[in-house]
Design a protein around this motif. Structure first.
Motif, PDB file in Angstrom:
ATOM      1  N   GLY A   1       0.787  -1.222   0.000  1.00 45.83           N
ATOM      2  CA  GLY A   1       0.000   0.000   0.000  1.00 45.83           C
ATOM      3  C   GLY A   1       0.819   1.273   0.000  1.00 45.83           C
ATOM      4  N   GLU A   2       2.148   1.169   0.152  1.00 43.36           N
ATOM      5  CA  GLU A   2       3.001   2.362   0.191  1.00 43.36           C
ATOM      6  C   GLU A   2       2.956   3.109  -1.144  1.00 43.36           C
ATOM      7  OE1 GLU A   2       5.461   4.836   2.468  1.00 43.36           O
ATOM      8  OE2 GLU A   2       4.629   2.924   3.102  1.00 43.36           O
ATOM      9  N   GLY A   3       3.028   2.341  -2.239  1.00 48.27           N
ATOM     10  CA  GLY A   3       3.005   2.961  -3.563  1.00 48.27           C
ATOM     11  C   GLY A   3       1.691   3.659  -3.847  1.00 48.27           C
ATOM     12  N   ALA A   4       0.572   3.068  -3.402  1.00 46.68           N
ATOM     13  CA  ALA A   4      -0.738   3.680  -3.631  1.00 46.68           C
ATOM     14  C   ALA A   4      -0.841   5.023  -2.909  1.00 46.68           C
ATOM     15  CB  ALA A   4      -1.839   2.734  -3.155  1.00 46.68           C
ATOM     16  N   LYS A   5      -0.286   5.108  -1.716  1.00 53.36           N
ATOM     17  CA  LYS A   5      -0.308   6.385  -0.992  1.00 53.36           C
ATOM     18  C   LYS A   5       0.533   7.439  -1.700  1.00 53.36           C
ATOM     19  CE  LYS A   5       0.912   4.717   3.070  1.00 53.36           C
ATOM     20  NZ  LYS A   5       1.258   4.724   4.516  1.00 53.36           N
ATOM     21  N   LEU A   6       1.690   7.029  -2.224  1.00 60.11           N
ATOM     22  CA  LEU A   6       2.536   7.958  -2.967  1.00 60.11           C
ATOM     23  C   LEU A   6       1.841   8.432  -4.237  1.00 60.11           C
ATOM     24  CD1 LEU A   6       5.985   6.169  -2.590  1.00 60.11           C
ATOM     25  CD2 LEU A   6       5.354   8.385  -1.607  1.00 60.11           C
ATOM     26  N   LEU A   7       1.139   7.514  -4.900  1.00 63.68           N
ATOM     27  CA  LEU A   7       0.406   7.871  -6.109  1.00 63.68           C
ATOM     28  C   LEU A   7      -0.691   8.882  -5.795  1.00 63.68           C
ATOM     29  CD1 LEU A   7      -0.274   7.485  -9.100  1.00 63.68           C
ATOM     30  CD2 LEU A   7      -1.626   5.470  -8.455  1.00 63.68           C
ATOM     31  N   PHE A   8      -1.426   8.648  -4.728  1.00 67.24           N
ATOM     32  CA  PHE A   8      -2.470   9.597  -4.336  1.00 67.24           C
ATOM     33  C   PHE A   8      -1.858  10.953  -3.994  1.00 67.24           C
ATOM     34  CE2 PHE A   8      -5.192  11.837  -1.408  1.00 67.24           C
ATOM     35  CZ  PHE A   8      -6.451  11.662  -1.936  1.00 67.24           C
ATOM     36  N   PHE A   9      -0.756  10.944  -3.275  1.00 70.52           N
ATOM     37  CA  PHE A   9      -0.068  12.175  -2.886  1.00 70.52           C
ATOM     38  C   PHE A   9       0.298  12.991  -4.121  1.00 70.52           C
ATOM     39  CE2 PHE A   9       3.964  14.381  -1.999  1.00 70.52           C
ATOM     40  CZ  PHE A   9       3.637  15.120  -0.870  1.00 70.52           C
ATOM     41  N   LEU A  10       0.889  12.339  -5.114  1.00 71.60           N
ATOM     42  CA  LEU A  10       1.315  13.031  -6.328  1.00 71.60           C
ATOM     43  C   LEU A  10       0.129  13.592  -7.104  1.00 71.60           C
ATOM     44  CD1 LEU A  10       3.251  13.795  -8.641  1.00 71.60           C
ATOM     45  CD2 LEU A  10       3.028  11.443  -9.463  1.00 71.60           C
ATOM     46  N   VAL A  11      -0.866  12.756  -7.365  1.00 77.95           N
ATOM     47  CA  VAL A  11      -2.000  13.186  -8.183  1.00 77.95           C
ATOM     48  C   VAL A  11      -2.807  14.265  -7.469  1.00 77.95           C
ATOM     49  CG1 VAL A  11      -4.157  12.435  -9.261  1.00 77.95           C
ATOM     50  CG2 VAL A  11      -2.115  11.007  -9.430  1.00 77.95           C
ATOM     51  N   ALA A  12      -3.039  14.086  -6.170  1.00 79.78           N
ATOM     52  CA  ALA A  12      -3.813  15.075  -5.418  1.00 79.78           C
ATOM     53  C   ALA A  12      -3.113  16.430  -5.408  1.00 79.78           C
ATOM     54  CB  ALA A  12      -4.037  14.582  -3.985  1.00 79.78           C
ATOM     55  N   LEU A  13      -1.806  16.443  -5.190  1.00 83.25           N
ATOM     56  CA  LEU A  13      -1.076  17.706  -5.160  1.00 83.25           C
ATOM     57  C   LEU A  13      -0.996  18.346  -6.545  1.00 83.25           C
ATOM     58  CD1 LEU A  13       1.910  17.207  -2.685  1.00 83.25           C
ATOM     59  CD2 LEU A  13      -0.184  18.518  -2.360  1.00 83.25           C
ATOM     60  N   THR A  14      -0.835  17.531  -7.577  1.00 84.82           N
ATOM     61  CA  THR A  14      -0.776  18.082  -8.935  1.00 84.82           C
ATOM     62  C   THR A  14      -2.097  18.742  -9.312  1.00 84.82           C
ATOM     63  OG1 THR A  14       0.824  16.391  -9.606  1.00 84.82           O
ATOM     64  CG2 THR A  14      -0.329  17.557 -11.359  1.00 84.82           C
ATOM     65  N   GLN A  15      -3.205  18.091  -8.994  1.00 79.43           N
ATOM     66  CA  GLN A  15      -4.503  18.671  -9.308  1.00 79.43           C
ATOM     67  C   GLN A  15      -4.803  19.875  -8.413  1.00 79.43           C
ATOM     68  OE1 GLN A  15      -6.089  17.680 -12.016  1.00 79.43           O
ATOM     69  NE2 GLN A  15      -4.428  16.197 -12.262  1.00 79.43           N
ATOM     70  N   ALA A  16      -4.410  19.790  -7.138  1.00 82.53           N
ATOM     71  CA  ALA A  16      -4.593  20.932  -6.230  1.00 82.53           C
ATOM     72  C   ALA A  16      -3.769  22.125  -6.699  1.00 82.53           C
ATOM     73  CB  ALA A  16      -4.194  20.536  -4.810  1.00 82.53           C
ATOM     74  N   ASN A  17      -2.594  21.854  -7.243  1.00 81.62           N
ATOM     75  CA  ASN A  17      -1.749  22.924  -7.766  1.00 81.62           C
ATOM     76  C   ASN A  17      -2.428  23.646  -8.931  1.00 81.62           C
ATOM     77  OD1 ASN A  17       0.894  24.348  -8.110  1.00 81.62           O
ATOM     78  ND2 ASN A  17       0.915  23.228 -10.036  1.00 81.62           N
ATOM     79  N   ASP A  18      -3.068  22.883  -9.823  1.00 80.40           N
ATOM     80  CA  ASP A  18      -3.796  23.490 -10.943  1.00 80.40           C
ATOM     81  C   ASP A  18      -4.905  24.409 -10.435  1.00 80.40           C
ATOM     82  OD1 ASP A  18      -2.195  22.134 -12.701  1.00 80.40           O
ATOM     83  OD2 ASP A  18      -3.662  20.574 -13.183  1.00 80.40           O
ATOM     84  N   VAL A  19      -5.667  23.920  -9.446  1.00 79.83           N
ATOM     85  CA  VAL A  19      -6.768  24.712  -8.895  1.00 79.83           C
ATOM     86  C   VAL A  19      -6.241  25.944  -8.172  1.00 79.83           C
ATOM     87  CG1 VAL A  19      -8.676  24.703  -7.245  1.00 79.83           C
ATOM     88  CG2 VAL A  19      -8.279  22.699  -8.697  1.00 79.83           C
ATOM     89  N   ALA A  20      -5.182  25.759  -7.369  1.00 80.57           N
ATOM     90  CA  ALA A  20      -4.624  26.878  -6.601  1.00 80.57           C
ATOM     91  C   ALA A  20      -4.072  27.954  -7.525  1.00 80.57           C
ATOM     92  CB  ALA A  20      -3.532  26.370  -5.656  1.00 80.57           C
ATOM     93  N   GLN A  21      -3.390  27.553  -8.590  1.00 82.85           N
ATOM     94  CA  GLN A  21      -2.847  28.545  -9.522  1.00 82.85           C
ATOM     95  C   GLN A  21      -3.970  29.314 -10.206  1.00 82.85           C
ATOM     96  OE1 GLN A  21       0.196  27.212 -12.182  1.00 82.85           O
ATOM     97  NE2 GLN A  21       1.466  26.353 -10.564  1.00 82.85           N
ATOM     98  N   TYR A  22      -5.056  28.631 -10.521  1.00 81.10           N
ATOM     99  CA  TYR A  22      -6.214  29.301 -11.128  1.00 81.10           C
ATOM    100  C   TYR A  22      -6.832  30.314 -10.156  1.00 81.10           C
ATOM    101  CZ  TYR A  22     -10.943  29.963 -12.924  1.00 81.10           C
ATOM    102  OH  TYR A  22     -12.129  30.512 -13.357  1.00 81.10           O
ATOM    103  N   LEU A  23      -7.055  29.887  -8.896  1.00 82.32           N
ATOM    104  CA  LEU A  23      -7.697  30.770  -7.919  1.00 82.32           C
ATOM    105  C   LEU A  23      -6.804  31.954  -7.556  1.00 82.32           C
ATOM    106  CD1 LEU A  23      -9.319  28.099  -5.552  1.00 82.32           C
ATOM    107  CD2 LEU A  23     -10.441  29.488  -7.305  1.00 82.32           C
ATOM    108  N   TRP A  24      -5.522  31.695  -7.333  1.00 79.12           N
ATOM    109  CA  TRP A  24      -4.604  32.799  -7.033  1.00 79.12           C
ATOM    110  C   TRP A  24      -4.486  33.746  -8.223  1.00 79.12           C
ATOM    111  CZ3 TRP A  24      -3.195  34.316  -2.465  1.00 79.12           C
ATOM    112  CH2 TRP A  24      -3.068  33.407  -1.421  1.00 79.12           C
TER     113      TRP A  24
END
Length: 316
Positions: A182-205
């Motif tokens: 399950g370690e890899g799945a957590k890393l995958l979620f971490f990467l995808v969640a932050l990448t998508q959050a970054n897109d949203v944050a850059q748009y809002l800022w």
């Protein structure tokens, strides 16, 4: 649960369970909010927003399969994503009539690339497309005998494989990192969640404090304020959630957030440059409200390989 279905499901860490529940809760809130807005302001057109949220439901459900399912189910899903992205890219880019037979070999690289991950052959995984396909495709093109447009076609075809298959396959490769189940799945979620959050944050800022254009000729809507605000937000989020989903130390978590925030922006504008060169607004229509699959994965084409090698070098 029957043994047949149990064989398709991998153990999931409690932290990942809570993270997925939080994502589904956000989607429920978003769906209810749009429904209420439609009732409160019926004169406004909410169809595009509804389409975006509905598409997000499908994206999250498919992504959950890669986290909850067996490794080979996840590899199949990611291989399909790479296939669709590469097909979309080829639809946009001009390919020569003579190269149609070469496309068979290019498409064959997709299952092979994910096969190397499936058998944990790291050396072939990192060399197959950058080296062997780089040599094989022009060789097959030469045998056809057509020289007009040769360089443009060869470089365009290989670059498409690098972006749509090699880069995105690093998402699946995170699941194959050695370590606890399950370690890899957590890393995958971490990467995808932050990448998508970054897109949203850059748009809002960008909407709130953005003034100066970050790349006016490539992506006029991107601002320096949005870029810096998004990077800061992503870096902070990485520092906050890294202890629950990754083995990263606080300093390395900050570095990972900075890497994802910066390279997510670069991936976005690189695909924007491709679309501008081809004279299209969206890469396709596969995802209603979002455009094409490359429109949704543009940031990940850069963040996925860079984060993979960052985490592998430091901890695996």
């Amino acid at each position: 649960m029957p043994e047949f279905f149990r064989s398709f499901i991998s153990p999931i860490a409690p932290q990942l369970q809570y993270a997925l529940l939080a994502v589904f809760a956000l989607l429920i809130i978003a769906s209810v909010t749009v429904k209420m807005l439609g009732l409160r302001y019926p004169s406004k057109d909410w169809r595009e927003l509804k389409a975006r949220i509905n598409t997000w439901w499908w994206i999250v459900l498919v992504f959950s399969l890669t986290l909850l399912g067996h490794k080979y189910l996840a590899l199949s899903v990611f291989a399909l994503v790479s296939f669709l992205a590469f097909k979309e890219y080829l639809t946009l880019s001009a390919t020569r009539e003579a190269d149609h037979i070469v496309l068979f070999w290019a498409y064959l690289a997709i299952p092979l690339q994910y096969f190397w991950i499936g058998i944990s052959w790291y050396g072939m995984f990192v060399l197959f497309i950058p080296v062997y396909m780089l040599l094989l495709l022009p060789m097959r093109m030469v045998l056809i005998g057509e020289t007009k447009g040769f360089l443009k076609s060869a470089s365009s075809l290989h670059w498409g494989l690098m972006i749509c298959v090699f880069s995105l396959s690093h998402l699946a490769a995170l699941l194959d990192l050695p370590g606890k189940a399950g370690e890899g799945a957590k890393l995958l979620f971490f990467l995808v969640a932050l990448t998508q959050a970054n897109d949203v944050a850059q748009y809002l800022w960008g909407k709130s404090i953005g003034r100066r254009k970050a790349s006016p000729t490539v992506s006029p809507n991107k601002t320096l304020g949005g870029l810096l605000g998004g990077i800061a937000t992503t870096t902070l989020l990485a520092w906050l959630i890294a202890p629950y989903l990754t083995p990263l130390s606080p300093l390395h978590a900050l570095c990972a957030g900075l890497l994802i925030g910066t390279m997510g922006f670069i991936g976005d504008i690189v695909i924007s440059a491709v679309k501008r060169d081809l004279g299209v607004k969206d890469s396709g229509t596969l995802l209603p409200g979002h455009g094409g699959i490359l429109d949704r994965l543009d940031s990940l084409t850069y963040t996925a390989p860079l984060f993979f090698h960052f985490i592998r070098y430091l901890y695996f």
